[in-house]
Design an enzyme around this catalytic site. Structure first.
Site, PDB file in Angstrom:
ATOM      1  N   SER A 146      14.859   4.064  -0.121  1.00  0.00           N
ATOM      2  CA  SER A 146      13.453   3.676  -0.246  1.00  0.00           C
ATOM      3  C   SER A 146      13.382   2.179  -0.506  1.00  0.00           C
ATOM      4  O   SER A 146      13.831   1.701  -1.560  1.00  0.00           O
ATOM      5  CB  SER A 146      12.795   4.421  -1.410  1.00  0.00           C
ATOM      6  OG  SER A 146      11.592   3.770  -1.744  1.00  0.00           O
ATOM      7  N   HIS A 171      13.236   4.679   4.262  1.00  0.00           N
ATOM      8  CA  HIS A 171      12.059   5.347   3.701  1.00  0.00           C
ATOM      9  C   HIS A 171      11.062   4.265   3.293  1.00  0.00           C
ATOM     10  O   HIS A 171      11.359   3.401   2.458  1.00  0.00           O
ATOM     11  CB  HIS A 171      12.499   6.181   2.499  1.00  0.00           C
ATOM     12  CG  HIS A 171      11.414   6.973   1.845  1.00  0.00           C
ATOM     13  ND1 HIS A 171      11.028   8.225   2.294  1.00  0.00           N
ATOM     14  CD2 HIS A 171      10.647   6.710   0.765  1.00  0.00           C
ATOM     15  CE1 HIS A 171      10.065   8.694   1.508  1.00  0.00           C
ATOM     16  NE2 HIS A 171       9.805   7.779   0.574  1.00  0.00           N
ATOM     17  N   ASP A 228       7.460   3.499   1.719  1.00  0.00           N
ATOM     18  CA  ASP A 228       6.407   4.080   0.875  1.00  0.00           C
ATOM     19  C   ASP A 228       5.105   3.326   1.060  1.00  0.00           C
ATOM     20  O   ASP A 228       4.966   2.181   0.615  1.00  0.00           O
ATOM     21  CB  ASP A 228       6.835   4.027  -0.595  1.00  0.00           C
ATOM     22  CG  ASP A 228       7.936   5.028  -0.917  1.00  0.00           C
ATOM     23  OD1 ASP A 228       7.729   6.229  -0.683  1.00  0.00           O
ATOM     24  OD2 ASP A 228       9.005   4.589  -1.391  1.00  0.00           O
ATOM     25  N   MET A 230       1.315   3.059   0.039  1.00  0.00           N
ATOM     26  CA  MET A 230       0.392   3.492  -1.032  1.00  0.00           C
ATOM     27  C   MET A 230      -0.917   2.730  -0.896  1.00  0.00           C
ATOM     28  O   MET A 230      -0.902   1.512  -0.664  1.00  0.00           O
ATOM     29  CB  MET A 230       0.997   3.197  -2.407  1.00  0.00           C
ATOM     30  CG  MET A 230       2.363   3.827  -2.626  1.00  0.00           C
ATOM     31  SD  MET A 230       2.903   3.582  -4.322  1.00  0.00           S
ATOM     32  CE  MET A 230       4.628   4.089  -4.208  1.00  0.00           C
ATOM     33  N   HIS A 235       6.332   7.431   4.221  1.00  0.00           N
ATOM     34  CA  HIS A 235       5.802   8.325   3.191  1.00  0.00           C
ATOM     35  C   HIS A 235       4.407   7.829   2.847  1.00  0.00           C
ATOM     36  O   HIS A 235       4.244   6.833   2.139  1.00  0.00           O
ATOM     37  CB  HIS A 235       6.741   8.307   1.981  1.00  0.00           C
ATOM     38  CG  HIS A 235       6.275   9.147   0.839  1.00  0.00           C
ATOM     39  ND1 HIS A 235       6.870   9.111  -0.396  1.00  0.00           N
ATOM     40  CD2 HIS A 235       5.262  10.064   0.735  1.00  0.00           C
ATOM     41  CE1 HIS A 235       6.244   9.946  -1.206  1.00  0.00           C
ATOM     42  NE2 HIS A 235       5.260  10.529  -0.543  1.00  0.00           N
ATOM     43  N   MET A 279       1.283   7.819   0.991  1.00  0.00           N
ATOM     44  CA  MET A 279       0.565   8.210  -0.231  1.00  0.00           C
ATOM     45  C   MET A 279      -0.844   7.637  -0.116  1.00  0.00           C
ATOM     46  O   MET A 279      -1.178   6.608  -0.735  1.00  0.00           O
ATOM     47  CB  MET A 279       1.335   7.692  -1.450  1.00  0.00           C
ATOM     48  CG  MET A 279       2.599   8.515  -1.690  1.00  0.00           C
ATOM     49  SD  MET A 279       3.805   7.703  -2.743  1.00  0.00           S
ATOM     50  CE  MET A 279       4.722   6.778  -1.523  1.00  0.00           C
ATOM     51  N   MET A 291       8.433  16.225  -3.831  1.00  0.00           N
ATOM     52  CA  MET A 291       8.493  15.088  -4.756  1.00  0.00           C
ATOM     53  C   MET A 291       9.143  15.538  -6.068  1.00  0.00           C
ATOM     54  O   MET A 291       8.754  16.557  -6.646  1.00  0.00           O
ATOM     55  CB  MET A 291       7.089  14.555  -5.062  1.00  0.00           C
ATOM     56  CG  MET A 291       6.410  13.830  -3.913  1.00  0.00           C
ATOM     57  SD  MET A 291       7.311  12.400  -3.292  1.00  0.00           S
ATOM     58  CE  MET A 291       7.288  11.297  -4.713  1.00  0.00           C
ATOM     59  N   GLY A 313       3.853   7.299  -6.697  1.00  0.00           N
ATOM     60  CA  GLY A 313       3.165   6.083  -7.121  1.00  0.00           C
ATOM     61  C   GLY A 313       4.097   4.957  -7.536  1.00  0.00           C
ATOM     62  O   GLY A 313       3.765   3.799  -7.355  1.00  0.00           O
ATOM     63  N   GLY A 319      11.687   4.257  -9.746  1.00  0.00           N
ATOM     64  CA  GLY A 319      12.366   4.123 -11.027  1.00  0.00           C
ATOM     65  C   GLY A 319      11.973   5.125 -12.092  1.00  0.00           C
ATOM     66  O   GLY A 319      12.207   4.898 -13.273  1.00  0.00           O
ATOM     67  N   ASP A 345      12.527  13.326  -3.128  1.00  0.00           N
ATOM     68  CA  ASP A 345      12.188  11.916  -3.338  1.00  0.00           C
ATOM     69  C   ASP A 345      11.765  11.700  -4.781  1.00  0.00           C
ATOM     70  O   ASP A 345      10.785  12.289  -5.246  1.00  0.00           O
ATOM     71  CB  ASP A 345      11.045  11.550  -2.376  1.00  0.00           C
ATOM     72  CG  ASP A 345      10.623  10.093  -2.473  1.00  0.00           C
ATOM     73  OD1 ASP A 345      11.333   9.305  -3.126  1.00  0.00           O
ATOM     74  OD2 ASP A 345       9.584   9.751  -1.865  1.00  0.00           O
ATOM     75  N   GLY A 393      15.801   5.023  -4.091  1.00  0.00           N
ATOM     76  CA  GLY A 393      15.458   3.609  -4.156  1.00  0.00           C
ATOM     77  C   GLY A 393      16.323   2.889  -5.168  1.00  0.00           C
ATOM     78  O   GLY A 393      17.302   2.222  -4.829  1.00  0.00           O
ATOM     79  N   SER A 438      18.633   3.802  -7.250  1.00  0.00           N
ATOM     80  CA  SER A 438      20.076   4.081  -7.338  1.00  0.00           C
ATOM     81  C   SER A 438      20.846   3.478  -6.169  1.00  0.00           C
ATOM     82  O   SER A 438      22.068   3.322  -6.261  1.00  0.00           O
ATOM     83  CB  SER A 438      20.334   5.585  -7.435  1.00  0.00           C
ATOM     84  OG  SER A 438      20.009   6.222  -6.220  1.00  0.00           O
TER      85      SER A 438
HETATM   86  O1  LIG Z   1       7.646   7.837  -3.089  1.00  0.00           O
HETATM   87  C1  LIG Z   1       8.206   7.304  -4.006  1.00  0.00           C
HETATM   88  C2  LIG Z   1       7.475   6.976  -5.269  1.00  0.00           C
HETATM   89  O2  LIG Z   1       6.168   7.359  -5.142  1.00  0.00           O
HETATM   90  C3  LIG Z   1       9.643   7.066  -3.876  1.00  0.00           C
HETATM   91  O3  LIG Z   1      10.061   6.971  -2.540  1.00  0.00           O
HETATM   92  C4  LIG Z   1      10.309   6.091  -4.775  1.00  0.00           C
HETATM   93  O4  LIG Z   1      10.274   4.797  -4.238  1.00  0.00           O
HETATM   94  C5  LIG Z   1      11.730   6.464  -4.998  1.00  0.00           C
HETATM   95  O5  LIG Z   1      12.281   5.533  -5.869  1.00  0.00           O
HETATM   96  P1  LIG Z   1      13.415   5.930  -6.928  1.00  0.00           P
HETATM   97  O6  LIG Z   1      12.836   7.010  -7.816  1.00  0.00           O
HETATM   98  O7  LIG Z   1      14.585   6.426  -6.120  1.00  0.00           O
HETATM   99  O8  LIG Z   1      13.661   4.658  -7.623  1.00  0.00           O
HETATM  100 CO   LIG Z   2       8.627   8.020  -1.171  1.00  0.00          CO
END
Ligand SMILES: O=C(CO)[C@@H](O)[C@H](O)COP(=O)(O)O
Ligand SMILES: [Co+2]
Length: 224
Positions: free
Chosen positions: A9, A34, A36, A38, A67, A69, A139, A144, A147, A173, A195, A197
């Site tokens: 991500s 990926h 995101d 938003m 993705h 959102m 999810m 949103g 981390g 995710d 993302g 990690s």
């Molecule tokens: O869709 C989302 C958050 O809304 C994700 O795709 C996060 O971006 C994943 O990030 P990490 O939790 O892996 O840091």
């Molecule tokens: Co996502």
């Protein structure tokens, strides 16, 4: 059997160097990117949209896993298709008619994914939705923000889907890392978004390889 797909991500990357960050992950073995999207309405955050995806498109041949959102999933289908999106994953909570949105996405030449927030029961996606969609996204955090802490209880939904739909792509995710991947892999998820990690890892190739091996090993149990 569905194969392991690892999708970094870019939300966790250095956005000032988006092209370099995206290609760095591809060179380290990522299968998809990926992205995101938003809109500040469906979730309390704003990230990127079609214009940025369009700029990134010529930089890599990677599959773009978008993705979405967004509060109005149908509204952005054409823009994302024209920008070069490959998968358009919308939230089932954002529409009364997910089947029509899936058809619209297919009409625009993209694969259709359907996402479920942690509080949404898996039953919402069984039947027509899972049969028409190319992927279901479970999810494992509230959408949103990157981390966040992994919600292990969500993976029961992946297991229900995998038992009913052995060939479906099931994505997880949120909070995926070396210490959380096992429960998702064991539950049958084969598309792993990560993302923090991955972008924060000293050796992302090693992490991607570990994710891939764990998913492929776990998928063997679903062969009939
Ligand atoms: O869709 C989302 C958050 O809304 C994700 O795709 C996060 O971006 C994943 O990030 P990490 O939790 O892996 O840091
Ligand atoms: Co996502």
């Amino acid at each position: 059997m569905p194969k392991a797909i690892i999708a970094p991500s870019v939300l966790a990357c250095d956005f000032a160097n988006l092209q370099a960050e995206a290609t760095r992950m591809v060179k380290n073995g990522a299968d998809w990117l990926h992205l995101d999207v938003m809109d500040g309405h469906f979730v309390p955050n704003i990230t990127m949209g079609a214009p940025i995806i369009k700029c990134l498109r010529p930089c890599t041949e990677a599959f773009f896993d978008c993705h979405m959102m967004v509060a109005d999933p149908a509204r952005w289908v054409e823009d994302i298709a024209q920008a070069g999106g490959n998968m358009y994953t919308f939230h089932i909570e954002a529409t009364k008619d997910p089947v029509s949105v899936i058809h619209l996405i297919h009409k625009h030449g993209m694969k259709a994914g359907v996402a479920l927030k942690p509080g949404t029961p898996v039953e919402a996606a069984l039947g027509d939705v899972a049969e028409l969609a190319d992927m279901i996204l479970i999810m494992t955090v509230e959408p949103g923000f990157g981390g966040q802490k992994y919600k292990e209880e969500c993976v029961a939904k992946a297991l229900t889907l995998r038992q009913r739909y052995p060939h479906l792509d099931i994505e997880v995710d949120g909070g995926l890392a070396l210490d959380t991947i096992d429960s998702s892999a064991q539950a049958g998820a084969n598309v792993i978004v990560a993302g923090t990690s991955l972008f924060g890892a000293p050796n992302p190739h090693e992490v991607i390889t570990t994710f891939r091996n764990k998913v492929n090993e776990a998928q063997k149990q679903w062969i009939q």
